[in-house]
Enzyme design. Structure first.
Site, PDB file in Angstrom:
ATOM      1  N   ALA A 135       0.536  -1.699   0.139  1.00  0.00           N
ATOM      2  CA  ALA A 135      -0.144   0.215   0.045  1.00  0.00           C
ATOM      3  C   ALA A 135       0.974   1.029   0.084  1.00  0.00           C
ATOM      4  O   ALA A 135       2.005   1.089   0.547  1.00  0.00           O
ATOM      5  CB  ALA A 135      -1.013  -0.551   0.926  1.00  0.00           C
ATOM      6  N   ASP A 136      -0.259   1.997  -0.693  1.00  0.00           N
ATOM      7  CA  ASP A 136       0.831   3.432  -0.897  1.00  0.00           C
ATOM      8  C   ASP A 136       0.143   4.636  -0.809  1.00  0.00           C
ATOM      9  O   ASP A 136      -0.935   4.655  -1.299  1.00  0.00           O
ATOM     10  CB  ASP A 136       2.458   4.097  -2.094  1.00  0.00           C
ATOM     11  CG  ASP A 136       2.852   5.277  -1.885  1.00  0.00           C
ATOM     12  OD1 ASP A 136       3.759   4.368  -0.016  1.00  0.00           O
ATOM     13  OD2 ASP A 136       2.880   6.073  -1.968  1.00  0.00           O
ATOM     14  N   THR A 137       0.311   5.975   0.402  1.00  0.00           N
ATOM     15  CA  THR A 137      -0.570   6.847   0.441  1.00  0.00           C
ATOM     16  C   THR A 137       0.054   8.279   0.283  1.00  0.00           C
ATOM     17  O   THR A 137       1.337   7.961   0.190  1.00  0.00           O
ATOM     18  CB  THR A 137      -0.798   7.077   2.086  1.00  0.00           C
ATOM     19  OG1 THR A 137      -1.986   5.853   1.987  1.00  0.00           O
ATOM     20  CG2 THR A 137      -2.046   7.668   2.630  1.00  0.00           C
TER      21      THR A 137
ATOM     22  N   ALA B 154      -3.567   3.764  -3.006  1.00  0.00           N
ATOM     23  CA  ALA B 154      -3.878   2.611  -3.509  1.00  0.00           C
ATOM     24  C   ALA B 154      -3.280   1.197  -2.432  1.00  0.00           C
ATOM     25  O   ALA B 154      -2.238   1.361  -1.837  1.00  0.00           O
ATOM     26  CB  ALA B 154      -2.719   2.812  -4.362  1.00  0.00           C
TER      27      ALA B 154
END
Length: 207
Positions: free
Chosen positions: A77-79, A114
Site C-alpha cells: 500500500a502507498d498513501t 493505493a
C-alpha cells in the site's frame, strides 16, 4: 515463525496499517520490501501511488520466495496527499512543516491510497481517494503542533488518527484510507483472494 501460516503478508512497516488489519481480524505477518519512493519524470501522482503499491507487494512476494516462507498473498500500500496538483511530502524541518500546514489551512486536499494484493498467479489493485477539509489554523496552533513531535515524519505534516484530528473540519471518503489503509477497498481485495477476516490473531508474528 509460528506453525500457523498467516493469511496475508503486509509489505509495510507502518504500525497504522497493522492496526487496521488487526481491527478487522486479518491474521498477518510483516515482510520486508524496500522500494525507492521517488516519482519518475513525468509520472502523475495517481500513477506514482499505484506503482509503489504494486512494487511493494511484488517485492514482498519475492522475499517470501527468497526466504522459503509459506506462501500467501502479499499486500502493498502507498498513501499520498495532494494539494493543487502537488504531492504533500514529509516535512524536511519545522519551517517546511509550518508552510505545508498554512497551505492546508481552510482548504480541501486529497488523500490517495493505493492497495495491491500479489501472488504468483494474480495481482489486483484498488484506489481510494478521500477529500479532507481543514478549518482555519492559527500560527500559534501550527507552531504548538510541531512541538508535539507528531508531524515530523508524517506526509502533509499531520496525522488524522492523532493530535492532528483537531484540524479536520470535514471528510468525504474513507477515514481509514487517510490513516493508510482503506478498509472498504482492502476488503474487496481480501474477498477476491479468499483471505479471511474476523480470525483469531494470537498467532500473528513477523517472519
Amino acid at each position: 515463525m509460528s506453525a500457523v501460516i498467516p493469511s496475508l503478508y503486509l509489505a509495510s512497516q507502518s504500525p497504522r496499517r497493522r492496526e487496521l488489519l488487526r481491527q478487522i481480524g486479518v491474521r498477518h505477518a510483516v515482510i520486508q520490501a524496500s522500494i525507492p519512493e521517488q516519482a519518475a519524470p513525468g509520472e502523475t501522482a495517481m500513477d506514482y501511488v499505484r506503482r509503489l503499491a504494486q512494487e511493494k507487494a511484488a517485492a514482498g512476494y519475492a522475499q517470501l520466495i527468497a526466504q522459503a516462507l509459506p506462501l500467501a498473498p502479499v499486500l502493498g500500500a502507498d498513501t499520498l496527499g495532494l494539494l493543487d496538483g502537488h504531492i504533500l511530502e514529509k516535512p524536511l524541518d519545522k519551517n517546511h512543516a509550518q508552510a505545508m500546514l498554512r497551505q492546508l489551512s481552510g482548504r480541501t486536499h486529497q488523500v490517495i491510497t493505493a492497495v495491491a494484493l500479489y501472488t504468483a498467479e494474480r495481482q489486483s489493485l484498488r484506489i481510494s481517494t478521500t477529500y479532507v477539509t481543514f478549518r482555519e489554523l492559527t500560527d500559534g496552533e501550527i507552531s504548538a503542533y510541531w512541538e508535539t513531535g507528531e508531524p515530523q515524519d508524517k506526509a502533509g505534516s499531520y496525522a488524522i488518527q492523532g493530535l492532528g484530528a483537531v484540524f479536520v473540519k470535514e471528510i468525504r471518503g474513507s477515514y481509514s484510507g487517510v490513516v493508510g489503509l482503506p478498509i472498504e477497498a482492502t476488503c474487496e481485495l481480501l474477498r477476491e483472494f479468499a483471505v479471511p477476516w474476523w480470525t483469531p490473531l494470537d498467532a500473528e508474528q513477523n517472519p
